[in-house]
Write an enzyme that holds these catalytic residues in place. Structure first.
Site, PDB file in Angstrom:
ATOM      1  N   GLY A  69      43.503  31.839  40.050  1.00 44.98           N
ATOM      2  CA  GLY A  69      42.993  30.607  39.466  1.00 44.98           C
ATOM      3  C   GLY A  69      41.557  30.767  39.046  1.00 44.98           C
ATOM      4  O   GLY A  69      41.087  31.882  38.796  1.00 44.98           O
ATOM      5  N   CYS A  70      40.849  29.653  38.961  1.00 44.22           N
ATOM      6  CA  CYS A  70      39.460  29.644  38.504  1.00 44.22           C
ATOM      7  C   CYS A  70      38.639  30.675  39.277  1.00 44.22           C
ATOM      8  O   CYS A  70      38.521  30.613  40.493  1.00 44.22           O
ATOM      9  CB  CYS A  70      38.862  28.247  38.675  1.00 44.22           C
ATOM     10  N   PHE A  71      38.074  31.628  38.562  1.00 44.84           N
ATOM     11  CA  PHE A  71      37.414  32.754  39.226  1.00 44.84           C
ATOM     12  C   PHE A  71      36.150  32.384  39.982  1.00 44.84           C
ATOM     13  O   PHE A  71      35.749  33.100  40.881  1.00 44.84           O
ATOM     14  CB  PHE A  71      37.182  33.922  38.290  1.00 44.84           C
TER      15      PHE A  71
END
Length: 182
Positions: free
Chosen positions: A20-22
């Site tokens: 997901g969002c890094f």
């Protein structure tokens, strides 16, 4: 706080995860595994698994590049094991949703382990199998693929949550309490 890649000592290894969002993934690995004294040399955010060269954040977010937002960890294998990193990966995100983490949707938010060696592939497949059976009830959709070209994300993404306290964190990024894998 520098966002330049850390100097990598001889014997260091890399591990690459998409969850997901890094921003949140990088932040959680740094928070949990600490610094070089504990074995973590660096954690960089970037892009992997796609078809285009030198992708930008905007291009990756469009879904047109095929890249995943990912975190590449450089670590001391005498202090942190690859097993620990993979188990942490399965505890810190939801690996059961295709191309999604919390409200973030798109192929760039997929769950993936990108292995750098045949040994890493073996460990990733073994832990994935056990985590799927024991923790996630047979619903894991994580991709396990060879690590190919890595592209660092733009500098403003590196250490984003350190530089922007209270910035966006995906609500699916938190450490779940599971019993030890058998």
């Amino acid at each position: 706080m520098s966002t330049a890649p850390a100097v990598v000592p001889e014997g260091a290894e890399k591990a690459t995860f998409a969850a997901g969002c890094f921003w949140g993934v990088e932040y959680m690995y740094r928070k949990h595994f600490g610094d070089s004294a504990k074995g973590l040399y660096d954690a960089r955010v970037g892009y992997i698994g796609g078809d285009s060269s030198n992708p930008s954040y905007r291009a990756v977010c469009s879904g047109a590049t095929g890249h995943a937002e990912a975190t590449q960890i450089t670590y001391d294998p005498t202090k942190i094991t690859y097993n620990q990193l993979v188990e942490f990966f399965y505890k810190m995100h939801d690996p059961t949703t295709v191309n999604q983490q919390g409200p973030d949707r798109g192929t760039q938010y997929r769950s993936g382990i990108f292995y750098h060696t045949p040994e890493q592939e073996t460990v990733a497949r073994d832990i994935t199998k056990r985590a799927n059976e024991q923790w996630w009830g047979g619903k894991v959709v994580t991709e396990i693929l060879p690590a190919r070209q890595w592209w660092d994300a733009e500098d403003y993404h590196q250490l984003y949550l350190n530089k922007n306290p209270g910035g966006y964190e995906c609500p699916s990024h938190y450490l779940r309490k599971f019993p030890e894998l058998k």
